[in-house]
Write a protein that holds these residues in place. Structure first.
Motif, PDB file in Angstrom:
ATOM      1  N   ALA A 199     -10.261  -9.816   8.376  1.00 20.07           N
ATOM      2  CA  ALA A 199      -9.384  -9.493   9.506  1.00 20.07           C
ATOM      3  C   ALA A 199      -9.785 -10.254  10.764  1.00 20.07           C
ATOM      4  CB  ALA A 199      -9.410  -7.990   9.768  1.00 20.07           C
ATOM      5  N   SER A 200      -8.778 -10.553  11.599  1.00 17.98           N
ATOM      6  CA  SER A 200      -9.031 -11.303  12.828  1.00 17.98           C
ATOM      7  C   SER A 200      -9.137 -10.352  14.019  1.00 17.98           C
ATOM      8  CB  SER A 200      -7.883 -12.275  13.070  1.00 17.98           C
ATOM      9  OG  SER A 200      -6.719 -11.556  13.458  1.00 17.98           O
ATOM     10  N   GLY A 224       4.102  -9.647  23.285  1.00 23.24           N
ATOM     11  CA  GLY A 224       3.276 -10.732  23.820  1.00 23.24           C
ATOM     12  C   GLY A 224       2.323 -11.223  22.751  1.00 23.24           C
ATOM     13  N   ILE A 225       1.911 -12.485  22.901  1.00 21.20           N
ATOM     14  CA  ILE A 225       0.947 -13.052  21.948  1.00 21.20           C
ATOM     15  C   ILE A 225      -0.420 -13.064  22.631  1.00 21.20           C
ATOM     16  CG2 ILE A 225       0.352 -15.062  20.537  1.00 21.20           C
ATOM     17  CD1 ILE A 225       3.013 -13.735  19.688  1.00 21.20           C
ATOM     18  N   THR A 251     -11.775  -3.989   6.531  1.00 23.18           N
ATOM     19  CA  THR A 251     -11.348  -5.343   6.169  1.00 23.18           C
ATOM     20  C   THR A 251     -12.062  -6.404   7.001  1.00 23.18           C
ATOM     21  OG1 THR A 251      -9.516  -4.920   7.680  1.00 23.18           O
ATOM     22  CG2 THR A 251      -9.028  -4.789   5.334  1.00 23.18           C
ATOM     23  N   ALA A 256       2.996  -7.292  10.099  1.00 22.04           N
ATOM     24  CA  ALA A 256       3.106  -8.734  10.290  1.00 22.04           C
ATOM     25  C   ALA A 256       4.223  -9.352   9.445  1.00 22.04           C
ATOM     26  CB  ALA A 256       1.762  -9.404   9.969  1.00 22.04           C
ATOM     27  N   SER A 266      -6.928   0.104  14.704  1.00 27.47           N
ATOM     28  CA  SER A 266      -7.280   1.185  15.630  1.00 27.47           C
ATOM     29  C   SER A 266      -8.773   1.469  15.698  1.00 27.47           C
ATOM     30  CB  SER A 266      -6.525   2.457  15.265  1.00 27.47           C
ATOM     31  OG  SER A 266      -6.681   2.740  13.905  1.00 27.47           O
ATOM     32  N   PRO A 319      -7.997 -15.468  19.269  1.00 22.29           N
ATOM     33  CA  PRO A 319      -7.459 -14.355  18.478  1.00 22.29           C
ATOM     34  C   PRO A 319      -7.739 -14.482  16.980  1.00 22.29           C
ATOM     35  CG  PRO A 319      -5.690 -15.857  19.103  1.00 22.29           C
ATOM     36  CD  PRO A 319      -6.926 -16.331  19.820  1.00 22.29           C
ATOM     37  N   THR A 350       6.890 -14.046  14.693  1.00 29.45           N
ATOM     38  CA  THR A 350       6.018 -12.936  14.303  1.00 29.45           C
ATOM     39  C   THR A 350       4.575 -13.428  14.236  1.00 29.45           C
ATOM     40  OG1 THR A 350       7.809 -11.921  13.070  1.00 29.45           O
ATOM     41  CG2 THR A 350       5.591 -11.169  12.534  1.00 29.45           C
ATOM     42  N   ALA A 351       3.714 -12.836  15.064  1.00 23.60           N
ATOM     43  CA  ALA A 351       2.306 -13.243  15.076  1.00 23.60           C
ATOM     44  C   ALA A 351       1.612 -12.771  13.807  1.00 23.60           C
ATOM     45  CB  ALA A 351       1.600 -12.646  16.293  1.00 23.60           C
ATOM     46  N   TYR A 360       0.814  -1.212   0.000  1.00 21.66           N
ATOM     47  CA  TYR A 360       0.000   0.000   0.000  1.00 21.66           C
ATOM     48  C   TYR A 360       0.842   1.255   0.000  1.00 21.66           C
ATOM     49  CZ  TYR A 360      -4.961  -0.068   1.060  1.00 21.66           C
ATOM     50  OH  TYR A 360      -6.301  -0.080   0.983  1.00 21.66           O
ATOM     51  N   ASN A 374       8.562 -10.325  16.863  1.00 18.79           N
ATOM     52  CA  ASN A 374       8.528  -9.336  15.772  1.00 18.79           C
ATOM     53  C   ASN A 374       9.656  -8.309  15.908  1.00 18.79           C
ATOM     54  OD1 ASN A 374       7.535  -8.326  13.392  1.00 18.79           O
ATOM     55  ND2 ASN A 374       5.552  -7.684  14.203  1.00 18.79           N
ATOM     56  N   GLY A 412      -7.645 -10.787  16.929  1.00 18.97           N
ATOM     57  CA  GLY A 412      -6.304 -10.592  17.498  1.00 18.97           C
ATOM     58  C   GLY A 412      -5.474  -9.612  16.680  1.00 18.97           C
ATOM     59  N   GLY A 413      -5.586  -9.690  15.350  1.00 13.72           N
ATOM     60  CA  GLY A 413      -4.844  -8.771  14.482  1.00 13.72           C
ATOM     61  C   GLY A 413      -5.360  -7.347  14.616  1.00 13.72           C
ATOM     62  N   PHE A 414      -6.666  -7.214  14.796  1.00 15.13           N
ATOM     63  CA  PHE A 414      -7.253  -5.874  14.990  1.00 15.13           C
ATOM     64  C   PHE A 414      -6.691  -5.273  16.284  1.00 15.13           C
ATOM     65  CE2 PHE A 414     -11.477  -3.381  15.657  1.00 15.13           C
ATOM     66  CZ  PHE A 414     -11.003  -2.308  14.930  1.00 15.13           C
TER      67      PHE A 414
HETATM   68  P1  FAD Z   1      -2.527  -8.856  10.887  1.00  8.17           P
HETATM   69  O1  FAD Z   1      -2.216  -7.991   9.713  1.00  8.17           O
HETATM   70  O2  FAD Z   1      -2.340 -10.308  10.733  1.00  8.17           O
HETATM   71  O3  FAD Z   1      -1.668  -8.372  12.144  1.00  8.17           O
HETATM   72  C1  FAD Z   1      -1.618  -7.024  12.525  1.00  8.17           C
HETATM   73  C2  FAD Z   1      -0.542  -6.856  13.611  1.00  8.17           C
HETATM   74  O4  FAD Z   1      -0.973  -7.482  14.802  1.00  8.17           O
HETATM   75  C3  FAD Z   1       0.798  -7.499  13.276  1.00  8.17           C
HETATM   76  O5  FAD Z   1       1.840  -6.730  13.824  1.00  8.17           O
HETATM   77  C4  FAD Z   1       0.755  -8.840  13.967  1.00  8.17           C
HETATM   78  O6  FAD Z   1       2.055  -9.295  14.308  1.00  8.17           O
HETATM   79  C5  FAD Z   1      -0.063  -8.497  15.199  1.00  8.17           C
HETATM   80  N1  FAD Z   1      -0.866  -9.613  15.699  1.00  8.17           N
HETATM   81  C6  FAD Z   1      -1.730 -10.398  15.001  1.00  8.17           C
HETATM   82  N2  FAD Z   1      -2.316 -11.268  15.818  1.00  8.17           N
HETATM   83  C7  FAD Z   1      -1.801 -11.055  17.059  1.00  8.17           C
HETATM   84  C8  FAD Z   1      -1.989 -11.665  18.319  1.00  8.17           C
HETATM   85  N3  FAD Z   1      -2.844 -12.658  18.500  1.00  8.17           N
HETATM   86  N4  FAD Z   1      -1.268 -11.202  19.383  1.00  8.17           N
HETATM   87  C9  FAD Z   1      -0.385 -10.172  19.237  1.00  8.17           C
HETATM   88  N5  FAD Z   1      -0.180  -9.564  18.061  1.00  8.17           N
HETATM   89  C10 FAD Z   1      -0.880 -10.000  16.993  1.00  8.17           C
HETATM   90  N6  FAD Z   1      -7.347  -0.922  10.177  1.00  8.17           N
HETATM   91  C11 FAD Z   1      -8.182  -0.238  10.989  1.00  8.17           C
HETATM   92  O7  FAD Z   1      -7.934  -0.140  12.198  1.00  8.17           O
HETATM   93  N7  FAD Z   1      -9.301   0.361  10.482  1.00  8.17           N
HETATM   94  C12 FAD Z   1      -9.646   0.280   9.173  1.00  8.17           C
HETATM   95  O8  FAD Z   1     -10.703   0.767   8.788  1.00  8.17           O
HETATM   96  C13 FAD Z   1      -8.769  -0.414   8.300  1.00  8.17           C
HETATM   97  N8  FAD Z   1      -9.053  -0.511   6.975  1.00  8.17           N
HETATM   98  C14 FAD Z   1      -8.206  -1.199   6.153  1.00  8.17           C
HETATM   99  C15 FAD Z   1      -8.500  -1.299   4.781  1.00  8.17           C
HETATM  100  C16 FAD Z   1      -7.649  -1.959   3.924  1.00  8.17           C
HETATM  101  C17 FAD Z   1      -8.004  -2.060   2.480  1.00  8.17           C
HETATM  102  C18 FAD Z   1      -6.460  -2.564   4.431  1.00  8.17           C
HETATM  103  C19 FAD Z   1      -5.523  -3.315   3.526  1.00  8.17           C
HETATM  104  C20 FAD Z   1      -6.166  -2.487   5.788  1.00  8.17           C
HETATM  105  C21 FAD Z   1      -7.032  -1.807   6.661  1.00  8.17           C
HETATM  106  N9  FAD Z   1      -6.781  -1.736   8.041  1.00  8.17           N
HETATM  107  C22 FAD Z   1      -7.612  -1.030   8.861  1.00  8.17           C
HETATM  108  C23 FAD Z   1      -5.653  -2.470   8.629  1.00  8.17           C
HETATM  109  C24 FAD Z   1      -6.028  -3.940   9.016  1.00  8.17           C
HETATM  110  O9  FAD Z   1      -6.840  -4.527   8.016  1.00  8.17           O
HETATM  111  C25 FAD Z   1      -6.790  -4.033  10.328  1.00  8.17           C
HETATM  112  O10 FAD Z   1      -6.124  -3.360  11.362  1.00  8.17           O
HETATM  113  C26 FAD Z   1      -7.074  -5.491  10.733  1.00  8.17           C
HETATM  114  O11 FAD Z   1      -7.862  -5.488  11.876  1.00  8.17           O
HETATM  115  C27 FAD Z   1      -5.823  -6.295  11.001  1.00  8.17           C
HETATM  116  O12 FAD Z   1      -6.232  -7.622  11.312  1.00  8.17           O
HETATM  117  P2  FAD Z   1      -5.407  -8.872  10.771  1.00  8.17           P
HETATM  118  O13 FAD Z   1      -5.990 -10.080  11.399  1.00  8.17           O
HETATM  119  O14 FAD Z   1      -5.317  -8.872   9.308  1.00  8.17           O
HETATM  120  O15 FAD Z   1      -3.986  -8.545  11.434  1.00  8.17           O
END
Ligand code: FAD
Length: 443
Positions: free
Chosen positions: A142-143, A202-203, A138, A84, A152, A114, A72-73, A32, A435, A145-147
């Motif tokens: 999106a998960s 932390g995980i 997303t 990630a 934010s 998570p 890296t989680a 991006y 990480n 835990g990732g959120f």
């Molecule tokens: P990942 O990308 O897998 O991980 C995110 C981070 O969290 C990484 O650093 C990873 O190491 C860490 N992590 C994952 N799981 C754990 C765990 N269990 N314990 C500790 N650390 C962990 N974000 C927003 O906040 N608002 C939005 O509106 C938004 N819109 C988006 C739109 C697009 C098109 C894209 C590409 C991204 C957007 N995002 C947004 C960013 C992202 O999609 C979100 O933050 C989403 O919630 C991340 O979830 P994920 O499961 O994909 O996390």
């Protein structure tokens, strides 16, 4: 080493070493950003572990700790800041299979693993009369835990603030990276020690996420001849408490021209607003929009995340995705305008950058309860120096910027000034194996 780590999983087929698969699961939406793309293109883990229980996670971390292997989680890998992506190899801990929803309590707290997809949680919660307070655009992938690890806020933040606000994250259970990893319960304010730390300290293995009573929503799109008129109307709806809303997004022309699948609800040359509003207020909103000089181009009931078109698919950071499809030179910033100076800030930015800085406003409630004009403007990228100059100029006129072209927690602008995330890393990951490289102040 591979043999030792794979032995931590009851089923060794959940330990992946195929180079293509490992590369795919080492990546997120880092591309991006033109800056991050250049920085991270060649980064990858050496293997992926897919645990299904807290016991397997604990065993994997202990084993990696003993061998000095970085971990890296990963949730769903939809983050757009390279969060990630492992900078120093090691293993990716893919948590997608930890996706059980334990329960939704009578008080409306979802207790979940998570890996649960936010969309699955939202759909399930709505069957029980609850819904997510806020979620990223997303949501489908999106998960949870990732959120918590990297996100934010998003849809719903106009009413409920971001993840960090109003005790939305009730508790998290966290596994530490130590010779004998500990499982530590964080409740109340303690959750801020770990959330939004990009998995560096932390995980997160179990989550209590506060929901809100479900609302019968409707979607509405309104076009205005000028951005100024669109902004005035959207600001009024955003700041008046009488409106029950989940999403208010305002786009300057020509951003809506990028929304190819829904071109019928855009108007050439015009600004556009997308709303999610209580269905009971839809008619009143349409009347107010028309009285303010707007034209309602779409109004329809919301029937969950499968609604077509789903207007939220064009909001928050999805707007950037659409804009990049229209013109690959577009990139973005993440800003917060001053509610009182916003019009003067708009004018100064327009005068300086013209069409190279396009307004995309996302109204959101802050921790004090005020609704403020957040923004993910679309900006034209030429060089890193010019991008940085834009960021400096924004800050010089009082516009807050969280730099999305940075690959560390501190640079992303959500770092806690009291260093609480860093202090937690010193306690939970003293060898810097979680990480590594993403918490720049750790040494
Ligand atoms: P990942 O990308 O897998 O991980 C995110 C981070 O969290 C990484 O650093 C990873 O190491 C860490 N992590 C994952 N799981 C754990 C765990 N269990 N314990 C500790 N650390 C962990 N974000 C927003 O906040 N608002 C939005 O509106 C938004 N819109 C988006 C739109 C697009 C098109 C894209 C590409 C991204 C957007 N995002 C947004 C960013 C992202 O999609 C979100 O933050 C989403 O919630 C991340 O979830 P994920 O499961 O994909 O996390």
């Amino acid at each position: 080493d591979h043999q030792a780590v794979s032995a931590c999983l009851a089923d060794p087929t959940r330990y992946l070493t195929n180079a293509q698969t490992v590369q795919r699961l080492s990546r997120d939406f880092y591309w991006y950003s033109p800056v991050l793309k250049a920085l991270l293109d060649d980064k990858t883990a050496e293997a992926v572990a897919q645990p299904i229980s807290i016991e397997e996670i604990t065993a994997t971390l202990a084993c990696c700790h003993a061998r000095n292997i970085p971990v890296t989680a990963r949730g769903a890998g939809t983050g757009n800041y390279g969060q990630a992506i492992p900078l120093h190899g090691g293993i990716v801990l893919d948590l997608a299979r930890m996706d059980a929803i334990e329960e939704i309590t009578p008080e409306g707290v979802a207790i979940t693993g998570p890996g649960t997809r936010l969309g699955v949680l939202e759909t399930h919660a709505r069957t029980l009369g609850w819904e997510l307070r806020c979620y990223p655009s997303t949501v489908a992938k999106a998960s949870v835990g990732g959120f918590l690890g990297g996100g934010s806020g998003g849809i719903g933040s106009v009413a409920h603030g971001g993840l960090r606000d109003f005790e939305t994250v009730r508790f998290i259970d966290v596994v530490t990276m130590e010779p004998t990893p500990r499982l530590i319960h964080h409740a109340g304010n303690q959750v801020h020690e770990v959330i939004h730390s990009w998995g560096t300290n932390g995980i997160i293995v179990r989550i209590g996420l506060a929901l809100t009573p479900a609302v019968d929503w409707a979607q509405c799109a309104v076009a205005f001849p000028t951005f100024a008129a669109a902004y005035d109307f959207s600001e009024a709806i955003a700041t008046q408490d009488t409106w029950t809303k989940r999403l208010i997004t305002t786009f300057e022309h020509p951003i809506p021209a990028a929304f190819a699948p829904i071109v019928n609800i855009t108007r050439p040359g015009q600004a556009l607003i997308f709303f999610m509003i209580a269905a009971s207020q839809l008619e009143a909103l349409q009347a107010a929009a028309e009285a303010a000089g707007g034209v309602v181009t779409h109004a329809a009931p919301y029937q969950g995340l499968r609604t077509q078109p789903l207007l939220s698919d064009y909001t928050w950071n999805h707007t950037t995705l659409w804009a990049m499809k229209l013109d690959p030179e577009y990139t973005y910033l993440q800003c917060g305008f001053s509610p009182t100076e916003v019009r003067s800030q708009f004018a100064q930015l327009k005068q300086k950058y013209g069409e190279d800085f396009l307004f995309h406003i996302e109204f959101m409630k802050n921790g004090t309860g005020a609704v403020i004009p957040g923004s993910i403007p679309i900006v034209r990228f030429s060089t890193v120096a010019r991008l940085n100059e834009m960021i400096d100029f924004c800050r010089s006129i009082g516009v807050f910027v969280a730099n999305p072209h940075s690959n560390n927690v501190e640079g992303g602008g959500r770092y806690h000034p009291d260093n609480i995330q860093l202090i937690t890393k010193q306690k939970y990951d003293p060898q810097n194996l979680l990480n590594p490289g993403k918490m720049a102040t750790f040494s």
